[in-house]
Motif scaffolding. Structure first.
Motif, mmCIF file in Angstrom:
data_model
loop_
_atom_site.group_PDB
_atom_site.id
_atom_site.type_symbol
_atom_site.label_atom_id
_atom_site.label_comp_id
_atom_site.label_asym_id
_atom_site.label_seq_id
_atom_site.Cartn_x
_atom_site.Cartn_y
_atom_site.Cartn_z
ATOM 1 N N HIS A 59 48.857 -16.189 -5.684
ATOM 2 C CA HIS A 59 48.101 -15.291 -6.541
ATOM 3 C C HIS A 59 46.790 -14.907 -5.875
ATOM 4 C CE1 HIS A 59 47.202 -19.467 -7.638
ATOM 5 N NE2 HIS A 59 46.003 -19.076 -8.047
ATOM 6 N N HIS A 84 46.422 -17.002 -2.368
ATOM 7 C CA HIS A 84 46.588 -18.444 -2.174
ATOM 8 C C HIS A 84 47.544 -18.985 -3.223
ATOM 9 C CE1 HIS A 84 43.718 -18.208 -5.478
ATOM 10 N NE2 HIS A 84 44.051 -19.460 -5.806
ATOM 11 N N ASP A 88 47.781 -22.549 -5.533
ATOM 12 C CA ASP A 88 46.876 -23.654 -5.839
ATOM 13 C C ASP A 88 47.424 -24.952 -5.261
ATOM 14 O OD1 ASP A 88 45.220 -21.909 -7.147
ATOM 15 O OD2 ASP A 88 46.018 -22.342 -9.131
HETATM 16 FE FE LIG Z 1 44.198 -20.111 -7.836
#
Ligand SMILES: [Fe+2]
Ligand SMILES: O=C(O)CCC(=O)C(=O)O
Length: 381
Positions: free
Chosen positions: A311, A253, A255
């Motif tokens: 990440h 994903h 952020d």
């Molecule tokens: Fe994250």
């Protein structure tokens, strides 16, 4: 720079099953934007409801009862991964990546070709040192993350955050469930102790539990979800996983918020960032550095000049891991778009303006599946 840090959130924590309470104060960004009852949400994670032995279900059987069946909705209710780890030899099938998902996934990761870019925050803020500033810019244009040293946060304070976190996860499940992120034991919300919302029956689940708390502004704190002891809070908990070759701690994903500040475990690595198609291992934290990455919000505000990196977190067969993430975002009602002074005829806006809360819904829908491109790339005009 985010206008205001309107939402610091913390995460971490194991298990979850039932018994949440709805707080009445300022709902968090996501709570406001998600249908409160049906489960769509923030980072999809665990589910499976049968804790101890009914875990495994043939992969193909998932679709059959998907969304339509009212009869058995138990798959929507996540188990505590911590409990699973304590009671099972093999992770249930909901946690196992499928063959196709493993293609090119290279869970082992690669060693970074250079050390994590490290910015001396004291130097940067005191003198606006051009060398540090250039380093920072380059880090954000390439990796999308960097480490911060000389940040002024007491090492002992950082250690005590981890200690408090460990203490929380060591509490009996019943105690942790008092902070559950499930309202009435079933309706997902972002804040609290638990896992991602389970949106579909064939969703891959993450091998982690968390405690997610809104901490800023102070008036937005919802003490209903705060543990009573210890008095502090903490965040992501990754129990040892018997199949690190098949299970992810947190699925890939980027952020959402403008900035994420991460306190990482000093002993156990697990975080990986994607760059140019390769997953790179970030070494465990040392010397109490902080790790900072930007998110979708900042990527859009900078018109794509800075990258909100993809990440994921891999699991470890023998050791548990803890991380504490602080997210800094904008007000949900605020419009997010490229900042005007960055635009020109040669550099037209790459993204449309959108309310943060609407973007958040897209973000969660995008990453619940666990695969695919970065959402920022799909939003370009
Ligand atoms: Fe994250
Ligand atoms: O555990 C980590 O190192 C990263 C956690 C993370 O990516 C998140 O909470 O969004």
């Amino acid at each position: 720079r985010p206008a205001k840090s309107s939402g610091g959130a913390v995460q971490g924590s194991p298990g979850t099953e039932a018994g949440g309470r709805r707080g009445d104060s300022a709902a968090g960004l996501a709570e406001e934007t998600l249908p409160s009852m049906r489960g769509d949400a923030l980072r999809a994670t665990s589910s499976l409801k049968r804790a101890n032995n009914q875990g495994d279900r043939a992969p193909g059987s998932a679709k059959k009862h998907s969304r339509t069946s009212m009869a058995d909705e138990s798959w929507r209710l996540p188990n505590s991964v911590q409990q699973l780890a304590a009671n099972m030899q093999e992770p249930p099938s909901q946690y196992l990546l499928r063959e196709q998902e493993l293609l090119g996934a290279n869970l082992a990761g690669a060693e970074m070709p250079e050390p994590v870019p490290t910015i001396d925050l004291g130097l940067l803020s005191a003198s606006n040192d051009p060398e540090e500033a250039a380093k920072l810019r380059s880090a954000l244009q390439t990796w999308g993350f960097f480490q911060v040293s000389n940040h002024g946060m007491e090492a002992s304070m950082m250690d005590s955050v981890f200690t408090a976190s460990r203490e929380f996860f060591q509490l009996p499940l019943e105690e942790k469930k008092k902070c559950s992120n499930l309202i009435d034991g079933k309706h997902f919300q972002v804040e609290g102790y638990g896992n991602d919302q389970v949106r579909t029956q064939d969703q891959r689940l993450d091998w982690s539990d968390r405690l997610h708390l809104r901490v800023e502004p102070e008036g937005g704190r919802n003490l209903d979800h705060w543990p009573t002891h210890p008095k502090s809070f903490r965040f992501n908990h990754f129990p040892p996983c018997p199949r690190p070759d098949l299970v992810l701690g947190i699925k890939p994903h980027a952020d959402f918020p403008a900035l994420t500040v991460l306190l990482m475990d000093n002993d156990v690595a697990g975080l990986q960032y994607l760059r140019d198609g390769t997953w790179y291992n970030v070494p465990a934290a040392c010397d109490h550095t902080l790790l900072i990455n930007i998110g979708l919000t900042m990527e859009i505000m900078t018109n794509g000049i800075f990258t909100g990196p993809m990440h994921r977190v891999v699991t470890n067969a023998d050791k548990e891991r803890i991380s504490v993430a602080m997210f800094y975002g904008v007000d949900p009602e605020q419009e997010i778009g490229p900042m005007a002074h960055l635009l020109s005829e040669e550099q037209p806006a790459q993204y449309r303006k959108m309310k943060a809360k609407d973007l958040l819904v897209l973000h969660h829908e995008h990453y619940a599946g666990g695969r695919g491109p970065r959402i920022a790339d799909t939003l370009k005009i």
